[in-house]
Design a protein around this motif. Structure first.
Motif, short mmCIF file in Angstrom:
data_model
loop_
_atom_site.label_atom_id
_atom_site.label_comp_id
_atom_site.label_asym_id
_atom_site.label_seq_id
_atom_site.Cartn_x
_atom_site.Cartn_y
_atom_site.Cartn_z
N GLY A 63 1.03 -1.39 0.14
CA GLY A 63 -0.42 -0.28 -0.19
C GLY A 63 0.92 1.13 0.14
N GLY A 64 1.63 0.89 -0.55
CA GLY A 64 2.59 2.55 -0.44
C GLY A 64 3.24 2.82 0.90
N GLN A 65 3.15 1.96 2.21
CA GLN A 65 3.33 2.70 3.18
C GLN A 65 4.74 2.49 3.83
OE1 GLN A 65 0.37 1.00 5.94
NE2 GLN A 65 1.02 -0.60 4.79
N TYR A 66 5.12 2.95 4.63
CA TYR A 66 6.96 3.22 5.04
C TYR A 66 8.18 2.80 3.91
CZ TYR A 66 3.85 0.50 8.53
OH TYR A 66 2.50 0.17 8.99
N PRO A 117 1.84 10.20 5.66
CA PRO A 117 0.84 10.22 6.02
C PRO A 117 1.20 7.98 6.60
CG PRO A 117 -0.17 10.04 3.99
CD PRO A 117 1.29 10.56 4.01
N THR A 118 1.90 7.64 5.89
CA THR A 118 1.93 6.57 5.83
C THR A 118 3.42 6.70 7.90
OG1 THR A 118 3.82 5.52 4.43
CG2 THR A 118 1.37 5.90 3.92
N SER A 120 3.87 9.29 9.50
CA SER A 120 3.63 9.94 10.56
C SER A 120 3.72 9.66 11.97
CB SER A 120 2.52 11.39 9.96
OG SER A 120 1.23 10.30 10.33
N ALA A 121 3.38 8.81 12.38
CA ALA A 121 3.44 7.49 13.61
C ALA A 121 4.14 7.03 14.06
CB ALA A 121 1.48 7.20 13.73
N ARG A 122 4.96 7.22 12.81
CA ARG A 122 5.99 5.84 13.32
C ARG A 122 7.89 6.33 12.49
NH1 ARG A 122 4.70 0.54 14.12
NH2 ARG A 122 2.39 0.80 15.17
N TYR A 123 7.89 7.31 12.46
CA TYR A 123 8.96 8.03 11.67
C TYR A 123 10.25 7.13 12.69
CZ TYR A 123 9.27 12.18 14.92
OH TYR A 123 8.36 12.90 16.18
N MET A 124 10.27 7.15 13.93
CA MET A 124 11.59 6.48 13.94
C MET A 124 12.09 5.85 13.51
SD MET A 124 12.71 9.31 16.23
CE MET A 124 14.17 8.47 16.14
N TYR A 125 11.35 4.78 13.23
CA TYR A 125 11.36 3.40 12.36
C TYR A 125 12.69 3.85 11.29
CZ TYR A 125 8.68 0.23 15.05
OH TYR A 125 8.74 -0.82 16.12
N GLY A 126 11.88 4.65 10.18
CA GLY A 126 12.69 4.89 9.43
C GLY A 126 14.35 5.69 9.19
N HIS A 127 13.77 6.30 10.41
CA HIS A 127 14.74 7.47 10.86
C HIS A 127 16.36 6.42 11.18
CE1 HIS A 127 17.25 10.75 12.22
NE2 HIS A 127 18.03 9.97 13.13
N GLY A 128 15.64 5.47 12.10
CA GLY A 128 17.19 4.81 12.84
C GLY A 128 17.57 3.65 11.16
N PHE A 129 16.58 3.39 10.54
CA PHE A 129 17.43 1.93 9.81
C PHE A 129 18.19 2.84 8.60
CE2 PHE A 129 13.60 -0.89 11.34
CZ PHE A 129 14.05 -1.95 11.37
N TYR A 349 9.79 -5.87 2.54
CA TYR A 349 9.99 -6.14 3.65
C TYR A 349 10.74 -7.36 3.90
CZ TYR A 349 10.63 -6.44 8.59
OH TYR A 349 10.68 -6.85 10.53
N THR A 350 9.75 -8.35 3.80
CA THR A 350 10.06 -10.04 3.73
C THR A 350 11.48 -9.99 3.53
OG1 THR A 350 8.00 -10.34 4.44
CG2 THR A 350 9.00 -11.91 4.72
N THR A 351 11.47 -9.67 2.51
CA THR A 351 12.59 -10.50 1.53
C THR A 351 14.10 -9.71 1.43
OG1 THR A 351 11.05 -10.71 -0.58
CG2 THR A 351 13.24 -10.17 -1.15
N SER A 352 14.13 -8.61 2.14
CA SER A 352 15.19 -8.08 2.53
C SER A 352 15.43 -8.51 3.47
CB SER A 352 14.61 -6.29 2.97
OG SER A 352 14.10 -5.95 1.90
N VAL A 353 14.50 -8.78 4.65
CA VAL A 353 15.15 -9.57 5.46
C VAL A 353 15.68 -11.00 5.80
CG1 VAL A 353 14.73 -11.16 7.97
CG2 VAL A 353 13.44 -8.46 7.07
N ASN A 354 14.60 -11.31 4.86
CA ASN A 354 15.69 -12.77 4.70
C ASN A 354 16.64 -12.76 3.68
OD1 ASN A 354 13.10 -13.97 5.75
ND2 ASN A 354 12.03 -14.56 3.77
N LEU A 355 17.13 -11.51 2.60
CA LEU A 355 18.50 -11.73 2.41
C LEU A 355 19.62 -11.68 3.06
CD1 LEU A 355 16.88 -9.79 -1.24
CD2 LEU A 355 18.46 -12.44 -0.71
N THR A 356 18.92 -10.38 4.23
CA THR A 356 20.28 -9.97 5.35
C THR A 356 20.50 -11.72 5.96
OG1 THR A 356 19.67 -8.23 5.77
CG2 THR A 356 20.49 -9.15 7.47
#
Length: 370
Positions: A63-66, A117-118, A120-129, A349-356
């Motif tokens: 849905g275009g999130q995160y 909007p996707t 605004s309520a969780r921007y510290m996750y994006g900042h950290g990663f 997300y899942t593909t990035s995690v599994n490739l890591t």
């Protein structure tokens, strides 16, 4: 060959010394990976690269999130392949991702767009990663002007993280000011690992910020050795531990070289009892596996025995045992197009995690290394 690492030297304001590290026996070149693993990684990377938005250079969740978090995690997967800004199969994708971050960086240091909007309520996750990704790529930028801009971005991003930290030492989904002082474990881990990557890159990170965050994790630890969700609502209570958060704490402790500290050992023993080895799905499986795999890789096949010399050999946590289970699980659950689709956040997300996880043995990034 391990990529170049900028090491900060304490006492002189983190003077950067460029060292080309010698490969260790634990390193596994892409061509030396097991054929099934190599094929799985190549398919996954090809699919992931195809999901980058060509006109902007970012990735998205369902849905275009995160977009900030997804771009950072996808970029880390491409870096682990061995590509850099200068060369490699995915250098073009990495260049586009860095440019996208540069265009979105806020004047106050936030890596992301709080008006999205996707996010605004969780921007510290994006900042950290985002900080983790940019710190990992910083030493590869050769263009003088872009490198100076990256250094400024990273410095301001560290400053923003410090200001966003709560008085308890943790972080919440948004800054302490915006969130009324709320904090919780998963965002705290994200910031802590990112700050250590920034310090590795030669960016000044005040010791007090890291010390406070480590104390926060210790304060979140119950008598059983697990970490609770948040200190915002009171002291830790046995029975409310979160295995994914505890696994993340182990990984962060190990990445700082703290293998035999009292709390690292407590957290590890808790994880041993609470986390299965790729047996079905559990809550927050991708998040948990992302960090637990890092911890298991650092353990290798001999460190657990050194930490717990009286443990029975057959009862020890071994990377080879974990690797056999998780790699087999990941290869069997990969889609024909190269992606992984489990979880509600989305296949990027899942593909990035599994490739890591599948690329840890390449040892290309210091933050994930032994």
């Amino acid at each position: 060959m391990k990529r170049m690492l900028w090491l900060g030297i304490a006492g002189t304001g983190f003077l950067a010394c460029l060292l080309h590290l010698v490969p260790t026996p634990a390193q596994v070149r892409a061509e030396d990976q097991e054929p099934d693993v190599q094929k799985s990684v190549q398919k996954g990377l090809k699919w992931l690269a195809s999901q980058q938005r060509a006109n902007t250079g970012h990735w998205e969740a369902n849905g275009g999130q995160y977009p900030t978090s997804m771009t950072a995690l996808a970029g880390m997967s491409l870096l682990m392949e061995g590509s850099t800004l200068r060369e490699g199969k995915y250098s073009e994708q990495l260049q586009k991702a860095v440019t996208w971050f540069m265009d979105r960086s806020q004047p106050n240091g936030l890596l992301g767009n709080p008006n999205n909007p996707t996010e605004s309520a969780r921007y510290m996750y994006g900042h950290g990663f985002g900080l983790l990704f940019l710190a990992s790529i910083y030493g590869e930028e050769e263009d003088g002007e872009r490198r100076r801009k990256l250094e400024k971005m990273l410095t301001k991003a560290v400053e923003f993280a410090g200001k966003a930290q709560t008085t308890r030492g943790g972080w919440g989904y948004v800054s302490a000011a915006d969130g009324g002082g709320f904090d919780e474990g998963s965002v705290t881990i994200t910031q802590l690992q990112a700050l250590r990557a920034a310090r590795n890159a030669g960016i000044v990170v005040p010791k007090s910020i890291i010390d406070k965050s480590i104390k926060y994790l210790k304060d979140c630890t119950t008598t059983r050795g697990g970490i609770i969700y948040s200190l915002a609502h009171g002291a830790p209570v046995a029975g409310t531990e979160r295995p994914p958060l505890t696994a993340a704490a182990v990984a962060c402790s190990f990445s700082a070289g703290e293998y035999d500290s009292e709390y690292a050992k407590k957290w590890l023993l808790y994880c041993k009892e609470a986390i299965p080895f790729a047996r079905g799905r559990v809550a927050h499986d991708e998040y948990q596996s992302y960090y637990f795999a890092q911890a298991m890789y650092v353990l290798g096949d001999d460190r657990y025995g050194k930490l717990f010399p009286t443990s029975k050999p057959d009862d020890r946590l071994l990377w080879s045992k974990y690797k056999s289970a998780i790699f087999d699980h990941l290869i069997k659950t990969q889609s024909n197009d190269g992606s992984w689709t489990a979880g509600y956040i989305g296949p990027v997300y899942t593909t990035s995690v599994n490739l890591t996880i599948l690329q840890l043995e390449k040892a290309t990034l210091p933050i994930y290394d032994r």
